[in-house]
Scaffold this motif. Structure first.
Motif: not given
Length: 294
Positions: A234-250
């Motif tokens: 698990r990472s430390t808490l990070k700010s979420v912007g707009v992320l683009i991915t070609d992986r599906r995750f929960s």
């Protein structure tokens, strides 16, 4: 009309808006969001700065060049805007705003836990000041006003424009002996209506008015990746912007934060002032009575 210097950002806004065109479907909605903080507000050439999301795409590679164009447009606009300011250093590369999308394909993310907190500004207004009670986008004035279906008193058959609702509110406030000023500032996209705090304090028997305005959501997340041994990290808490991915995750939502025991201003608080003359869609924040310490 925007201020001359603000126009220097238009090439960047145009580039960002053009990039989002690649992510929108035929109904002008984000095609495949794994997570989004809210629906994307499509208003070209301006992108939705408050939008936070994880967006799934089939191929991230086709988006790399358009994203590089967005970054170059930002750096150029940033330089044009700030180069004559004291202390500007052309050798320092500015950080891209959090609302600019970025590709995450080098990380083996398998899960993301989202944490959302609401942020507010809070301002105290004295009796000798005017307080803003209405704020509405000028671009909305000619549009039919959205009906608040949570408002039991709302007329669901009524079809009035924001301008008509605004005019009705201003007339009602003046009929109730408030001093009213309407700001038509060309430098802002909003139309603001102010009333005198002294009259508010007289009506509601208080010494000043505290105003709280919702300014947005702070959205952070823990990202879970799988190491070479197959274990989750698990990472430390990070700010979420707009992320683009070609992986599906929960995506897992964290538990809603309970109300702080020291919270002073809440919805339905006994000291809250609700100006019924103003439609909820027009109100600028929430108002609360304040008293001098005795």
């Amino acid at each position: 009309m925007a201020r001359k210097k603000d126009k220097l950002w238009l090439p960047f806004y145009n580039a960002l808006s053009s990039f989002y065109e690649l992510l929108l479907d035929d109904e002008r909605k984000i095609d495949y969001p794994i997570y989004q903080s809210k629906a994307y507000y499509d208003d070209p050439p301006f992108a939705d700065k408050h939008y936070r999301a994880v967006i799934y795409v089939l191929d991230t590679d086709v988006l790399r060049e358009p994203l590089e164009h967005v970054a170059k447009a930002f750096y150029a606009s940033h330089k044009a805007f700030y180069e004559n300011e004291k202390g500007y250093d052309a050798d320092v590369i500015p950080k891209l705003p959090i609302y600019v999308p970025r590709i995450v394909d080098g990380e083996k993310i398998v899960k993301m836990q989202v944490h959302e907190n609401k942020a507010h500004s809070s301002t105290n207004y004295k009796k000798d000041e005017m307080i803003p009670v209405i704020s509405v986008l000028k671009s909305k004035l000619t549009k039919i006003m959205d009906i608040d279906f949570d408002d039991k008193n709302a007329d669901r058959t009524a079809k009035i424009t924001y301008q008509e609702a605004l005019d009705s509110a201003v007339e009602a406030l003046r009929d109730n002996d408030y001093s009213v000023s309407v700001e038509h500032n060309e430098d802002t996209p909003y139309l603001i209506v102010n009333i005198d705090t002294a009259r508010l304090c007289d009506v509601y028997d208080c010494d000043s008015i505290q105003q709280r305005i919702f300014t947005g959501r702070q959205i952070r997340a823990n990202f879970f990746t799988q190491n070479n041994e197959g274990k989750l990290e698990r990472s430390t808490l990070k700010s979420v912007g707009v992320l683009i991915t070609d992986r599906r995750f929960s995506i897992v939502d964290s538990h809603q934060r309970s109300m702080r025991t020291d919270a002073i201003y809440t919805t339905g608080h006994p000291d809250e002032i609700v100006l019924e003359a103003i439609s909820p869609e027009l109100r600028s924040g929430r108002l609360y009575k304040k008293y001098k310490a005795k």
